[in-house]
Design an enzyme around this catalytic site. Structure first.
Site, PDB file in Angstrom:
ATOM      1  N   CYS A  10      -7.782 -21.410  33.254  1.00 49.28           N
ATOM      2  CA  CYS A  10      -7.551 -19.981  33.020  1.00 49.28           C
ATOM      3  C   CYS A  10      -8.841 -19.362  32.456  1.00 49.28           C
ATOM      4  O   CYS A  10      -9.893 -19.464  33.078  1.00 49.28           O
ATOM      5  CB  CYS A  10      -6.343 -19.838  32.093  1.00 49.28           C
ATOM      6  SG  CYS A  10      -5.850 -18.202  31.552  1.00 49.28           S
ATOM      7  N   ASP A  63      -2.023 -17.189  43.527  1.00 47.03           N
ATOM      8  CA  ASP A  63      -2.535 -16.629  42.270  1.00 47.03           C
ATOM      9  C   ASP A  63      -3.034 -15.210  42.514  1.00 47.03           C
ATOM     10  O   ASP A  63      -4.130 -15.002  43.038  1.00 47.03           O
ATOM     11  CB  ASP A  63      -3.664 -17.515  41.741  1.00 47.03           C
ATOM     12  CG  ASP A  63      -4.127 -17.120  40.348  1.00 47.03           C
ATOM     13  OD1 ASP A  63      -3.822 -15.998  39.907  1.00 47.03           O
ATOM     14  OD2 ASP A  63      -4.805 -17.943  39.699  1.00 47.03           O
ATOM     15  N   HIS A  83      -1.060 -19.035  39.418  1.00 45.90           N
ATOM     16  CA  HIS A  83      -1.929 -19.185  38.256  1.00 45.90           C
ATOM     17  C   HIS A  83      -1.236 -20.087  37.229  1.00 45.90           C
ATOM     18  O   HIS A  83      -0.046 -19.968  36.986  1.00 45.90           O
ATOM     19  CB  HIS A  83      -2.205 -17.812  37.629  1.00 45.90           C
ATOM     20  CG  HIS A  83      -3.329 -17.809  36.650  1.00 45.90           C
ATOM     21  ND1 HIS A  83      -4.650 -17.847  37.053  1.00 45.90           N
ATOM     22  CD2 HIS A  83      -3.340 -17.801  35.294  1.00 45.90           C
ATOM     23  CE1 HIS A  83      -5.424 -17.839  35.977  1.00 45.90           C
ATOM     24  NE2 HIS A  83      -4.665 -17.822  34.909  1.00 45.90           N
TER      25      HIS A  83
END
Length: 247
Positions: A129, A185, A217
Site C-alpha cells: 500500500c 484495484d 487493493h
C-alpha cells in the site's frame, strides 16, 4: 525449507535527535542472514505488518519494520474502518516527506548492519500500500538489492511530501524490483501499471511485474476483506524467489 525458530522485539533506531521505533524479527539460531526492511501500509506497524516481518524471519532473514509515521504520530497503529483509512491517508500523503522516509529506512538498514547475525551487503525491501509506494523509492538506496512493491498507489502521479512523481526516480534503482498489483484495484488503474512497466524497461531495471486477476487493493492482507488467498499465495512465492538472490 525448514522454518526458523525466531525471536521478536521492538527496538529504537537513533540518529541525532531522531528516534524511530521498529519491529525486529530474527532467527534464533546463530548464523549470517540477509537483512530485509518491511514497509507498512497507512495503518502503522500493525498486526499484519508484524506477521509479515515474522514470516520473513522464519525463512532465514533478519527483518525489521520501521514505524514510518514515527515523526508525526509516535506509536500509531489502527484498524481498517473508513475513519481509520482517512487518518492513515492524511499522515501518509500530507505529513510525510520522501527524504525523511528514505533517511529512516537507511537508519533501519544501518541498524541491521550492526547486528552480528546480519550480512553486511545486499539488503532487501518489501512494502504494501503506502509502503509499496515507499518501497519503490527505497529501491534507489544503494544498499537495497531486491525490492517487492505491493500495490503502491500513486507511484506515477505523486511522491510523499510533494514534488516530482516517484516514477521519475526509476533510473536510480540499483537492484531487482518486483511490482505486484491486483487487476481490480481501482486506486491503481491499468494504464498506471503499464506506465511503471514501461519506465522499468526503459532504464533496463531488472524487474518482474505481476497483475493478479480478481485481486483488489490489499489482496495480500488476510486481515482485510479484500484478501485474495490465491493471489497472496502466488505473490509470496514470488517474494521468496526474489529474496533468495540475497542468500
Amino acid at each position: 525449507m525448514t522454518e526458523q525458530v525466531i525471536n521478536t522485539t521492538t527496538v529504537k533506531l537513533l540518529q541525532d535527535n531522531i528516534q524511530v521505533s521498529a519491529y525486529l524479527a530474527e532467527p534464533k539460531e546463530s548464523g549470517s542472514y540477509p537483512g530485509i526492511v518491511v514497509l507498512q501500509e497507512i495503518f502503522g506497524v500493525n498486526v499484519h505488518i508484524r506477521e509479515v516481518t515474522e514470516r520473513i524471519a522464519r525463512l532465514g532473514y533478519v527483518a525489521i519494520a520501521p514505524a514510518l509515521f514515527e515523526r508525526i504520530a509516535p506509536g500509531f497503529e489502527t484498524g481498517y474502518t473508513p475513519e481509520d483509512i482517512q487518518v492513515g491517508k492524511k499522515y501518509a500523503w500530507e505529513q510525510t516527506q520522501a527524504s525523511e522516509l528514505l533517511s529512516d529506512i537507511q537508519l533501519a538498514i544501518d541498524y541491521l548492519k550492526n547486528l552480528p547475525k546480519v550480512k553486511k551487503d545486499g539488503f532487501g525491501c518489501i512494502g504494501f500500500c503506502f509502503g509499496g509506494h515507499v518501497a519503490y523509492l527505497a529501491a534507489t538506496l544503494p544498499d537495497i538489492q531486491a525490492t517487492a512493491s505491493f500495490y503502491g498507489a500513486g507511484i506515477t502521479t505523486r511522491t510523499p511530501g510533494g514534488g516530482a512523481a516517484t516514477l521519475t526516480h526509476t533510473r536510480e534503482i540499483t537492484g531487482t524490483l518486483y511490482a505486484l498489483f491486483g487487476k481490480e484495484d481501482a486506486s491503481i488503474p491499468a494504464e498506471q501499471v503499464d506506465e511503471i512497466e514501461a519506465e522499468l524497461e526503459k532504464y533496463k531495471i531488472p524487474h518482474r511485474l505481476f497483475r493478479y486477476d480478481g485481486a483488489d487493493h490489499g489482496f495480500f492482507c488476510d486481515h482485510r476483506g479484500s484478501y485474495n488467498p490465491k493471489a497472496a499465495a502466488d505473490a509470496w512465492e514470488q517474494v521468496q524467489q526474489l529474496f533468495s538472490q540475497l542468500n
